[in-house]
Motif scaffolding. Structure first.
Motif, mmCIF file in Angstrom:
data_model
loop_
_atom_site.group_PDB
_atom_site.id
_atom_site.type_symbol
_atom_site.label_atom_id
_atom_site.label_comp_id
_atom_site.label_asym_id
_atom_site.label_seq_id
_atom_site.Cartn_x
_atom_site.Cartn_y
_atom_site.Cartn_z
ATOM 1 N N ASP A 62 0.836 -1.205 0.000
ATOM 2 C CA ASP A 62 0.000 0.000 0.000
ATOM 3 C C ASP A 62 0.872 1.258 0.000
ATOM 4 O O ASP A 62 1.875 1.320 0.729
ATOM 5 C CB ASP A 62 -0.886 0.046 1.255
ATOM 6 C CG ASP A 62 -2.080 -0.877 1.182
ATOM 7 O OD1 ASP A 62 -2.427 -1.323 0.078
ATOM 8 O OD2 ASP A 62 -2.674 -1.151 2.246
ATOM 9 N N PRO A 63 0.504 2.265 -0.782
ATOM 10 C CA PRO A 63 1.215 3.546 -0.682
ATOM 11 C C PRO A 63 1.088 4.110 0.730
ATOM 12 O O PRO A 63 0.085 3.876 1.412
ATOM 13 C CB PRO A 63 0.483 4.436 -1.702
ATOM 14 C CG PRO A 63 -0.199 3.479 -2.636
ATOM 15 C CD PRO A 63 -0.546 2.285 -1.814
ATOM 16 N N GLU A 64 2.072 4.856 1.166
ATOM 17 C CA GLU A 64 2.066 5.389 2.529
ATOM 18 C C GLU A 64 0.838 6.251 2.804
ATOM 19 O O GLU A 64 0.330 6.270 3.929
ATOM 20 C CB GLU A 64 3.342 6.204 2.782
ATOM 21 C CG GLU A 64 4.600 5.356 2.894
ATOM 22 C CD GLU A 64 5.801 6.176 3.319
ATOM 23 O OE1 GLU A 64 5.607 7.337 3.746
ATOM 24 O OE2 GLU A 64 6.929 5.666 3.231
ATOM 25 N N ASP A 65 0.363 6.952 1.784
ATOM 26 C CA ASP A 65 -0.781 7.842 1.996
ATOM 27 C C ASP A 65 -2.099 7.210 1.582
ATOM 28 O O ASP A 65 -3.125 7.887 1.518
ATOM 29 C CB ASP A 65 -0.574 9.149 1.230
ATOM 30 C CG ASP A 65 -0.485 8.930 -0.277
ATOM 31 O OD1 ASP A 65 -0.256 7.779 -0.697
ATOM 32 O OD2 ASP A 65 -0.642 9.918 -1.024
ATOM 33 N N ARG A 66 -2.102 5.878 1.304
ATOM 34 C CA ARG A 66 -3.330 5.198 0.901
ATOM 35 C C ARG A 66 -3.436 3.837 1.604
ATOM 36 O O ARG A 66 -3.520 2.785 0.966
ATOM 37 C CB ARG A 66 -3.374 5.004 -0.616
ATOM 38 C CG ARG A 66 -3.782 6.218 -1.417
ATOM 39 C CD ARG A 66 -5.200 6.667 -1.081
ATOM 40 N NE ARG A 66 -5.657 7.725 -1.980
ATOM 41 C CZ ARG A 66 -6.716 8.478 -1.742
ATOM 42 N NH1 ARG A 66 -7.406 8.309 -0.622
ATOM 43 N NH2 ARG A 66 -7.084 9.410 -2.596
ATOM 44 N N ALA A 67 -3.446 3.841 2.922
ATOM 45 C CA ALA A 67 -3.578 2.596 3.670
ATOM 46 C C ALA A 67 -4.887 1.899 3.304
ATOM 47 O O ALA A 67 -5.948 2.529 3.276
ATOM 48 C CB ALA A 67 -3.539 2.882 5.171
ATOM 49 N N GLN A 187 -11.409 7.602 5.834
ATOM 50 C CA GLN A 187 -10.364 8.632 5.839
ATOM 51 C C GLN A 187 -9.214 8.272 4.909
ATOM 52 O O GLN A 187 -8.780 9.093 4.089
ATOM 53 C CB GLN A 187 -9.840 8.836 7.257
ATOM 54 C CG GLN A 187 -8.750 9.898 7.349
ATOM 55 C CD GLN A 187 -8.258 10.102 8.770
ATOM 56 O OE1 GLN A 187 -8.699 9.437 9.693
ATOM 57 N NE2 GLN A 187 -7.349 11.044 8.943
ATOM 58 N N THR A 188 -8.689 7.041 5.011
ATOM 59 C CA THR A 188 -7.519 6.693 4.207
ATOM 60 C C THR A 188 -7.866 6.523 2.731
ATOM 61 O O THR A 188 -6.996 6.665 1.873
ATOM 62 C CB THR A 188 -6.876 5.384 4.713
ATOM 63 O OG1 THR A 188 -7.765 4.281 4.513
ATOM 64 C CG2 THR A 188 -6.518 5.495 6.191
ATOM 65 N N ARG A 192 -9.374 13.296 -2.357
ATOM 66 C CA ARG A 192 -8.736 14.524 -1.898
ATOM 67 C C ARG A 192 -8.595 15.476 -3.084
ATOM 68 O O ARG A 192 -8.638 15.032 -4.233
ATOM 69 C CB ARG A 192 -7.371 14.211 -1.296
ATOM 70 C CG ARG A 192 -7.426 13.196 -0.147
ATOM 71 C CD ARG A 192 -6.100 12.514 0.072
ATOM 72 N NE ARG A 192 -6.184 11.459 1.081
ATOM 73 C CZ ARG A 192 -5.309 10.458 1.188
ATOM 74 N NH1 ARG A 192 -4.282 10.377 0.352
ATOM 75 N NH2 ARG A 192 -5.468 9.547 2.131
ATOM 76 N N ASP A 195 -6.597 14.346 -6.052
ATOM 77 C CA ASP A 195 -6.144 12.976 -5.767
ATOM 78 C C ASP A 195 -7.356 12.095 -5.470
ATOM 79 O O ASP A 195 -7.700 11.848 -4.312
ATOM 80 C CB ASP A 195 -5.176 12.976 -4.585
ATOM 81 C CG ASP A 195 -4.637 11.572 -4.274
ATOM 82 O OD1 ASP A 195 -4.726 10.691 -5.156
ATOM 83 O OD2 ASP A 195 -4.142 11.367 -3.146
ATOM 84 N N ASP A 200 -5.807 6.403 -7.871
ATOM 85 C CA ASP A 200 -4.760 5.670 -7.159
ATOM 86 C C ASP A 200 -4.969 4.165 -7.295
ATOM 87 O O ASP A 200 -4.008 3.397 -7.421
ATOM 88 C CB ASP A 200 -4.753 6.059 -5.680
ATOM 89 C CG ASP A 200 -4.313 7.501 -5.472
ATOM 90 O OD1 ASP A 200 -3.560 8.022 -6.325
ATOM 91 O OD2 ASP A 200 -4.719 8.115 -4.472
#
Length: 346
Positions: A62-67, A187-188, A192, A195, A200
């Motif tokens: 998983d990308p760090e900003d997309r858990a 939230q994850t 955004r 984004d 993603d």
């Protein structure tokens, strides 16, 4: 289904599968030109056919900003393909013909599978293949599935198994992929500014859902030649490029973290102690299975065993031992002891 005999010639054959002399089924191990690894099993007497496709990527990528993105992708994949655009069509076909289907996302793998009445394997395989060659990832289902994933996350907050796992993760090296949040939440997985989560998701799919990262197993009553034809006609279009997950991974526990004691107050009434020993990867020793031997010795319940001593003290009711976590980089050996009230305070 169109015959494509010309496509059968370039298939690479791997080492012969070693089967039990008592196993009368026929096996074939092969690789498609795009890199897809395939195992075919022909069983003329089976009442059920079955298929499993494993993608060698999971929540650890998983990308760090997309858990939770790998898990979210698992959900979105089932919601229509170019050939079968209606969401739920695949599930309905499986159910109508006496089968079941499911999928799961783990740290390093995502696995999709089904079984069905043996007479309907081809139709099910045709629908199943589309998830990997032509999924729609329909935007109208993003919000719904995001809510489903979030519900899965919140429902686990009061499950002791999930809570204990979360506490264990607190001790992991923060750089280790296992320390991350794998389920996902509103939230994850939120959209955004600039984004969108669907973009993603598509990027993750294109990077990792490629033939070299996949292994397919098909079991049916048809002969191997027919099964091979069915697979080639449906999976030859899988992309051959992509990116292999991996890279250098730090140790599971950070430097100077061990020994460590963690305590969890459960919601349900339960008492047990879990002892975890980090070890190197066990893959190289899969033939010898040293941890299985160790688990058998420590899990023995006869006279003179560890459990018999603990029971004599009135401290334990049961004990199990064996491999815990395991992947290409590391493994753990774990001993779980079901404790009495006296044992908990000892």
């Amino acid at each position: 289904v169109l015959g494509v005999a010309g496509l059968l010639l370039p298939l690479a054959s791997s080492a012969t599968i070693i089967a039990s002399p008592m196993d009368q089924r026929q096996f074939q191990d092969m690789a498609l030109p795009n890199g897809l690894r395939v195992v075919l099993i022909s069983d003329s007497e089976t009442d059920k056919a079955a298929v499993s496709l494993d993608v060698q990527v999971g929540s650890g990528s998983d990308p760090e900003d997309r858990a939770g993105l790998a898990h979210f992708l698992e959900h979105m994949l089932f919601l229509g393909t170019e050939a079968y655009p209606e969401a739920g069509e695949y599930q309905g076909f499986i159910t109508r013909h006496g089968g079941s289907e499911n999928a799961y996302t783990s740290y390093a793998h995502t696995n999709y599978y089904f079984d069905i009445d043996a007479d309907y394997l081809e139709g099910a395989l045709d629908r199943f293949a589309g998830f990997f060659t032509s999924p729609l990832f329909n935007p109208e289902f993003v919000e719904r599935e995001r809510a489903v994933v979030h519900s899965e996350y919140t429902s686990g907050l009061k499950k002791d198994g999930r809570r204990i796992r979360a506490v264990r993760q607190l001790a992991f090296d923060r750089r280790h992929p296992r320390s991350g949040f794998a389920v996902g939440s509103l939230q994850t997985l939120a959209d955004r500014p600039g984004d969108l989560v669907r973009q993603d998701l598509l990027g993750f799919y294109r990077r990792f859902y490629t033939a070299p990262n996949m292994t397919l197993v098909v079991l049916g009553r048809e002969d191997l030649e027919v099964l091979e034809n069915w697979v080639v006609t449906r999976f030859a279009d899988l992309p051959a490029g992509g990116e292999s997950p991996g890279g250098e991974v730090p140790g599971l526990y950070g430097e100077n973290k061990l020994p460590l004691q963690q305590k969890v107050v459960p919601i349900a009434e339960m008492r047990y102690g879990l002892f975890t020993f980090p070890l190197p990867a066990r893959i190289a020793h899969y033939r010898e299975k040293p941890l299985a031997y160790l688990g058998h010795l420590l899990g023995h319940e006869g006279p003179g065993s560890l459990l018999s001593v603990l029971k004599a003290q009135g401290w334990a009711e049961a004990l199990s031992a064996g491999t815990g976590m395991s992947n290409d980089n590391e493994s753990t050996f774990e001993i779980s002891i079901s404790l009495t009230a006296a044992g908990l305070g000892a």
